[in-house]
Design a protein around this motif. Structure first.
Motif, PDB file in Angstrom:
ATOM      1  N   ASN A  45       0.819  -1.206   0.000  1.00 57.27           N
ATOM      2  CA  ASN A  45       0.000   0.000   0.000  1.00 57.27           C
ATOM      3  C   ASN A  45       0.855   1.259   0.000  1.00 57.27           C
ATOM      4  O   ASN A  45       0.336   2.361   0.173  1.00 57.27           O
ATOM      5  N   LYS A  85      -2.801  -3.971  -3.964  1.00 59.88           N
ATOM      6  CA  LYS A  85      -2.960  -3.103  -2.793  1.00 59.88           C
ATOM      7  C   LYS A  85      -3.959  -3.745  -1.839  1.00 59.88           C
ATOM      8  O   LYS A  85      -5.170  -3.742  -2.090  1.00 59.88           O
ATOM      9  N   GLU A  87      -6.684  -4.597   0.703  1.00 60.10           N
ATOM     10  CA  GLU A  87      -7.812  -3.884   1.298  1.00 60.10           C
ATOM     11  C   GLU A  87      -8.376  -4.635   2.498  1.00 60.10           C
ATOM     12  O   GLU A  87      -9.072  -4.057   3.315  1.00 60.10           O
ATOM     13  N   SER A  92      -7.420  -7.819  -2.382  1.00 59.49           N
ATOM     14  CA  SER A  92      -6.508  -6.756  -2.800  1.00 59.49           C
ATOM     15  C   SER A  92      -7.041  -6.101  -4.063  1.00 59.49           C
ATOM     16  O   SER A  92      -7.609  -6.764  -4.939  1.00 59.49           O
ATOM     17  N   ARG A 266      -4.677  -0.872   7.814  1.00 54.70           N
ATOM     18  CA  ARG A 266      -4.522  -0.728   6.364  1.00 54.70           C
ATOM     19  C   ARG A 266      -3.829   0.583   6.018  1.00 54.70           C
ATOM     20  O   ARG A 266      -4.132   1.236   5.024  1.00 54.70           O
ATOM     21  N   SER A 268      -1.294   3.319   4.657  1.00 55.71           N
ATOM     22  CA  SER A 268      -0.676   3.372   3.332  1.00 55.71           C
ATOM     23  C   SER A 268       0.265   4.563   3.225  1.00 55.71           C
ATOM     24  O   SER A 268       0.176   5.526   3.993  1.00 55.71           O
ATOM     25  N   LYS A 305      -5.867   2.394   3.066  1.00 57.24           N
ATOM     26  CA  LYS A 305      -6.477   1.695   1.930  1.00 57.24           C
ATOM     27  C   LYS A 305      -7.896   1.249   2.247  1.00 57.24           C
ATOM     28  O   LYS A 305      -8.608   0.778   1.362  1.00 57.24           O
ATOM     29  N   ASP A 354     -15.935   1.960  -0.170  1.00 55.72           N
ATOM     30  CA  ASP A 354     -15.164   1.878   1.065  1.00 55.72           C
ATOM     31  C   ASP A 354     -16.038   1.636   2.285  1.00 55.72           C
ATOM     32  O   ASP A 354     -15.677   0.856   3.160  1.00 55.72           O
ATOM     33  N   LYS A 373     -10.819   6.286  -9.095  1.00 51.27           N
ATOM     34  CA  LYS A 373      -9.738   6.741  -8.229  1.00 51.27           C
ATOM     35  C   LYS A 373      -9.013   7.921  -8.869  1.00 51.27           C
ATOM     36  O   LYS A 373      -8.753   7.926 -10.073  1.00 51.27           O
TER      37      LYS A 373
END
Length: 489
Positions: A45, A85, A87, A92, A266, A268, A305, A354, A373
């Motif tokens: 991350n 990445k 999550e 991921s 998480r 980052s 993340k 999220d 994103k």
């Protein structure tokens, strides 16, 4: 010309692959070679925004970003074509050539490799056509026998490029010779010949005490131990995983400022705090409990993340009350990216990106998560800030990068009641009226020399010096001619 390739494998995660690959990138570049880093697949991350071949922008792992800088080349997404990445423990986000790929994200782990290997192979081939040497980095261990049939990061690149390889072990943890022998024994038979040398990393003490183990290991495997590298605390390079013990988090000299960074699960982009670790007079604390925040001058909520889940974790630890009490006393609070979103009144998630959650309420803002994103490099100048710990940023032009889902705006109901957040970077940063709570989307604030000087009166150690020191370290501990031979015909 097709570049030669040198792979850095490790016996485990944390063995020292990333920093050794960085050091080798610098050393070979200083010999006049055109060098590029390459890691087929990275799980991290910690990411950076770099150029794409088409002229856009995308994400790669931070380690390959720094390796490219060490090699003196412009980082681009081909240097880390596949980025995972995490999550959650079993999920991921998949980033392919810098951009999120929802279809690949939805696939099972073993189903991805045949889909992505052609893209990974093309990225490697393109880099080889443009450079003299590719310094590859593996992931975890090349001896993960449950993954060898789908391994595209340790094994397939070595086969495809007929690369030579080094194998690194962390001797500080103990069991290094067993790790080296076991990894060699579990390598596919056709790749044992690619392994040209063992490297013992993080050694403390008299290297003569290792005898006769290196000779016995060579007798068993045919592979020599090419270097024993000393343990180097505070070498100045951001670590792949970001969090260290306290020995690596002081830049030297008497402590003038203590900075507590909330270390949620998480977390980052921790690499952006390396300048604070390097700065004289600054002590960095990774805060997982309210007690870790005691005595801190600043509390930082870093990127996340999984913002809503990390916010729930933060509350479960009682850190929300500790942060609120610190702010109420006038203490400095900084939220970066996901941390900014947490500082607001609410997280709203209409697309299931999220999660919904009430915020900490320290800034009168609201964040709505969006499907797409934001990934871009940014530069802007701070407007004047209210008197307080962040006021020194007023008028400072900063450069950094954005990696986030969501758009943050003033909370309409609170604005109607007269609660105002000062927008001090257009669309990127807001400060409370008291001047002690600042939230911003821009990563890299402390990597900007002007910002670091304005806030702490400190100067970050130049990355060029860090890279040169790493190159000097490997030069001093590999026998003369060995490094040149590894990259030779």
């Amino acid at each position: 010309m097709t570049a030669r390739c040198l792979m850095v494998w490790g016996t485990s995660s944390g063995a020292g692959k990333s920093w050794l690959a960085t050091a080798l990138c610098r050393w070979y570049a200083r010999q006049g070679l055109r060098v590029a880093p390459f890691k087929a697949q990275n799980m991290s991350n910690n990411a950076r925004v770099v150029a794409t071949p088409e002229g856009g922008e995308g994400e790669i792992g931070a380690a390959q970003y720094f390796q490219a800088l060490a090699a003196g080349v412009e980082p681009d997404v081909r240097m880390n074509p596949l980025l995972l990445k995490p999550e959650a423990d079993t999920r991921s986000q998949v980033v392919l050539l810098g951009r999120v790929d929802a279809e690949l994200t939805a696939l099972r782990w073993r189903e991805r490799s045949p889909r992505v290997w052609p893209v990974v192979r093309q990225a490697l081939d393109e880099l080889r056509a443009e450079h003299d040497l590719i310094v590859m980095e593996g992931a975890g261990s090349p001896a993960e026998i449950n993954l060898q049939d789908t391994d595209i990061v340790n094994l397939a690149p070595v086969r495809h490029a007929q690369a030579r390889a080094l194998l690194v072990a962390d001797i500080d943890r103990g069991g290094a010779f067993a790790h080296l022998y076991g990894t060699w024994a579990l390598l596919p038979a056709d790749l044992r010949g690619a392994l040209r040398g063992f490297v013992l990393n993080k050694f403390r003490g008299d290297a003569a005490l290792l005898e006769p183990a290196p000779q016995r290991l060579q007798a068993l495997t045919g592979v020599p131990t090419l270097a024993t590298l000393p343990l180097r605390w505070g070498h100045g390079l951001p670590e792949e995983d970001g969090v260290f013990d306290d020995r690596a988090t002081r830049g030297g000299g008497p402590v003038r400022s203590t900075v507590a960074v909330v270390a949620y699960p998480r977390i980052s982009n921790l690499d952006e705090f390396q300048p604070l670790k390097n700065a004289a007079g600054v002590r960095l604390v990774w805060a997982r409990t309210p007690a870790d925040c005691a005595g801190a001058d600043w509390i930082i909520l870093p990127g996340s993340k999984a913002t809503a889940a990390d916010l729930a974790w933060l509350r479960a630890q009682g850190l929300d009350a500790a942060i609120a009490a610190h702010a109420a006393r006038g203490g400095a609070v900084l939220g970066i990216c996901g941390g900014l979103q947490m500082l607001g009144e609410a997280l709203i998630d209409p697309h299931g990106v999220d999660g919904n959650a009430p915020g900490l309420g320290l800034l009168p803002l609201v964040t709505a998560f969006e499907r797409d994103k934001t990934v871009r490099r940014s530069a802007a100048t701070f407007a004047a800030l209210p008197p307080g710990p962040w006021a020194g940023l007023g008028g400072v032009r900063v450069r950094g990068y954005e990696i986030h889902h969501g758009r943050t705006v003033p909370h309409p109901a609170l604005v109607a009641r007269g609660e105002i957040a000062h927008e001090v970077l257009p669309g990127l940063a807001w400060c409370n009226a008291a001047g002690n709570v600042l939230g911003l989307y821009l990563h890299g604030l402390f990597e900007d020399e002007a910002a670091l000087r304005a806030l702490l009166g400190a100067r970050a150690r130049p990355l060029a010096d860090v890279f040169d020191d790493l190159a000097g370290l490997v030069e001093a501990h590999f026998a003369p001619g060995v490094l040149a031979a590894l990259a030779g015909p």
